[in-house]
Scaffold this active site. Structure first.
Site, PDB file in Angstrom:
ATOM      1  CE1 TYR A 212     -42.263 -24.020 -24.967  1.00  0.00           C
ATOM      2  CE2 TYR A 212     -43.627 -22.482 -23.722  1.00  0.00           C
ATOM      3  CZ  TYR A 212     -42.505 -22.743 -24.469  1.00  0.00           C
ATOM      4  OH  TYR A 212     -41.614 -21.732 -24.743  1.00  0.00           O
TER       5      TYR A 212
ATOM      6  CB  CYS B 216     -50.554 -47.652 -17.769  1.00  0.00           C
ATOM      7  SG  CYS B 216     -51.846 -48.376 -18.753  1.00  0.00           S
TER       8      CYS B 216
ATOM      9  CE1 TYR C 201     -41.786 -27.859 -17.158  1.00  0.00           C
ATOM     10  CE2 TYR C 201     -43.818 -28.010 -18.422  1.00  0.00           C
ATOM     11  CZ  TYR C 201     -42.445 -27.964 -18.366  1.00  0.00           C
ATOM     12  OH  TYR C 201     -41.725 -28.014 -19.525  1.00  0.00           O
TER      13      TYR C 201
HETATM   14  N1  LLP Z   1     -35.930 -18.319 -26.121  1.00  0.00           N
HETATM   15  C1  LLP Z   1     -35.294 -19.375 -25.602  1.00  0.00           C
HETATM   16  C2  LLP Z   1     -33.840 -19.490 -25.783  1.00  0.00           C
HETATM   17  C3  LLP Z   1     -36.002 -20.347 -24.901  1.00  0.00           C
HETATM   18  O1  LLP Z   1     -35.361 -21.390 -24.383  1.00  0.00           O
HETATM   19  C4  LLP Z   1     -37.400 -20.208 -24.747  1.00  0.00           C
HETATM   20  C5  LLP Z   1     -38.182 -21.209 -24.025  1.00  0.00           C
HETATM   21  C6  LLP Z   1     -38.030 -19.085 -25.332  1.00  0.00           C
HETATM   22  C7  LLP Z   1     -37.273 -18.158 -26.001  1.00  0.00           C
HETATM   23  C8  LLP Z   1     -39.511 -18.854 -25.246  1.00  0.00           C
HETATM   24  O2  LLP Z   1     -39.943 -18.702 -23.958  1.00  0.00           O
HETATM   25  P1  LLP Z   1     -41.459 -18.270 -23.653  1.00  0.00           P
HETATM   26  O3  LLP Z   1     -41.664 -16.881 -24.234  1.00  0.00           O
HETATM   27  O4  LLP Z   1     -42.342 -19.262 -24.298  1.00  0.00           O
HETATM   28  O5  LLP Z   1     -41.544 -18.297 -22.194  1.00  0.00           O
HETATM   29  N2  LLP Z   1     -42.195 -26.357 -21.569  1.00  0.00           N
HETATM   30  C9  LLP Z   1     -42.269 -25.291 -20.605  1.00  0.00           C
HETATM   31  C10 LLP Z   1     -41.608 -24.032 -21.100  1.00  0.00           C
HETATM   32  C11 LLP Z   1     -40.176 -24.245 -21.573  1.00  0.00           C
HETATM   33  C12 LLP Z   1     -39.552 -23.016 -22.126  1.00  0.00           C
HETATM   34  C13 LLP Z   1     -38.307 -23.354 -22.845  1.00  0.00           C
HETATM   35  N3  LLP Z   1     -37.659 -22.242 -23.457  1.00  0.00           N
HETATM   36  C14 LLP Z   1     -43.720 -25.083 -20.207  1.00  0.00           C
HETATM   37  O6  LLP Z   1     -44.579 -25.829 -20.663  1.00  0.00           O
HETATM   38  O7  LLP Z   1     -44.023 -24.227 -19.391  1.00  0.00           O
END
Ligand code: LLP
Length: 426
Positions: free
Chosen positions: A373, A344, A317
């Site tokens: 994450y 690599c 990202y």
């Molecule tokens: N609920 C649903 C249906 C979701 O898809 C997600 C995150 C959450 C809750 C929680 O969201 P949060 O509160 O953590 O923003 N890998 C990415 C973030 C992907 C989020 C996916 N869904 C990163 O490293 O920024």
């Protein structure tokens, strides 16, 4: 606010020296602070004291069973997206009646597993999924509790990869077809409609997109009510952001305040929240050791023993993570350098042209705010064993995931008999 701080130039997690953990558990190592996790959960819960929602921690942010169990012990439920996450939440002692299951691609097997475990509800993301849930429930002789995940077509102003509530995104059912979806679900014999759901994106710093989406959902709910479809649970997802660098992320108090005032008088059921990042993000660091330094004449590199397989957020990202020396020298010159891993790929970096002190081989660095994450997105790419995970609680620390060993890398693999293994060392 978190409990990682310098004392006499040494980075501490709560009462434990980070260096002690790195020396004993090895590097790279993820370190989580229990006190920070607890604090974040309490702040979030207190912010919503008026509505008393069901908080379903979004397990994908950090799936270690110790982290899930800690939230469970504080009363949290879970937001899951796979059978694997359901398995983890069960191991961590989450009450099934506090589990909500989202995701655009739930398999029949996963749906049956969740029905057998009597979860609170499925957040359904397509009309076809309604059919599959209905037949799975019929086979098991149960009624599946369902909510429809509505895509409200709202721009959450975040990174495009983590925006989920726009019409062009794969998530949810377009709000224009939501009434039809509810009518279809209502006609199914093995489905019980109990809720409505949305989740518009992640790392949201502003609450206004959530409020706009919520208003659309409330309007839809009213229309559903007129058709005799009553909503008991309103799940508004997660998404609240944190400060990685200089973002001004809304405080949970403001997030809660705006949500509660939007809902006031319009909804008297149970509110469900699915926070992930805001609970765990700033509660974790990744500690890595400097392997080599080099200077190619125009650029200086610091090569560390963690790679993009351990933390993919910068590569994937372009995410910013603060990098701190674990031991802060009294006087250190800052020099622009790239901090890179051993993988690599040129995309294997943690920072480009970052002003940092010139460290020596074997020195330790901490990548900050990687509790969300971080490990949960790690992989074995380049056949690298995954890092250990540690939780600090006051002056104690506990290894909550052992560092993988080489045998873990080939678990489940085998060489078929038609291939003759030549070396006797195999
Ligand atoms: N609920 C649903 C249906 C979701 O898809 C997600 C995150 C959450 C809750 C929680 O969201 P949060 O509160 O953590 O923003 N890998 C990415 C973030 C992907 C989020 C996916 N869904 C990163 O490293 O920024």
């Amino acid at each position: 606010m978190h409990f990682f701080e310098y004392r006499n130039g040494e980075l501490y997690c709560e009462e434990v020296r980070v260096k002690t953990i790195a020396d004993e558990a090895g590097t790279p190592v993820y370190i989580y602070s229990a006190r920070t996790l607890q604090r974040h959960y309490n702040v979030f819960k207190k912010a919503f004291a008026k509505t008393k929602p069901l908080i379903c921690y979004s397990v994908k942010a950090n799936s270690n069973i110790a982290v899930i169990a800690l939230f469970s012990s504080m009363g949290s439920g879970a937001d899951i997206v796979s059978g694997g996450e359901l398995f983890r939440t069960k191991k961590a002692g989450i009450d099934s009646k506090k589990i909500v299951y989202s995701g655009v691609g739930k398999t029949l097997r996963e749906i049956s597993y969740a029905l057998e475990n009597d979860i609170l509800m499925f957040n359904v993301e397509s009309i076809e999924e309604i059919d599959v849930i209905n037949s799975a429930a019929g086979r098991l002789g149960v009624k599946a509790p369902v909510s429809i995940r509505v895509n409200p077509d709202i721009d959450p102003f975040t990174h495009p990869y983590i925006s989920t509530g726009l019409k062009k995104n794969k998530f949810g059912i377009d709000i224009r077809y939501a009434i039809d979806a509810y009518s279809i679900a209502r006609a199914k014999p093995n489905i019980r409609i109990i809720g409505i759901d949305m989740h518009i994106g992640s790392q949201l710093t502003d609450v206004s997109p959530v409020v706009s989406a919520l208003k659309k959902i409330l309007k839809l709910m009213k229309e559903l009510g007129q058709r005799g479809i009553n909503i008991k649970y309103m799940d508004i997802g997660g998404g609240l952001g944190i400060t990685y660098k200089d973002e001004k992320a809304a405080h949970p108090e403001r997030y809660a305040g705006e949500i509660e005032s939007t809902l006031k008088g319009s909804f008297d059921g149970t509110l469900i929240l699915e926070p992930g990042r805001v609970l765990v993000g700033n509660a974790g660091i990744l500690v890595s050791r400097v392997l080599y330094r080099k200077d190619n004449g125009s650029k200086r590199f610091m090569i560390v023993d963690a790679g993009m397989n351990d933390l993919i957020r910068p590569s994937f990202y372009g995410a910013y993570h603060e990098i701190l020396p674990v031991h802060k020298a009294a006087q250190s010159r800052l020099v622009k350098q790239d901090v890179v891993g051993p993988i690599c790929e040129s995309g294997d970096f943690f920072a480009h042209g970052r002003s940092l002190p010139v460290l020596e081989r074997e020195d330790l660095v901490a990548l900050m705010s990687v509790g969300a994450y971080g490990f949960s997105m790690s992989s074995n790419y380049n056949s690298r064993t995954r890092a250990a995970e540690v939780i600090v609680n006051g002056s104690d620390y506990f290894i909550v995931r052992k560092r993988e060993i080489n045998n873990d890398l080939i678990k489940g693999e085998q060489i078929p008999s038609f291939i003759k293994v030549r070396s006797k060392n195999a």
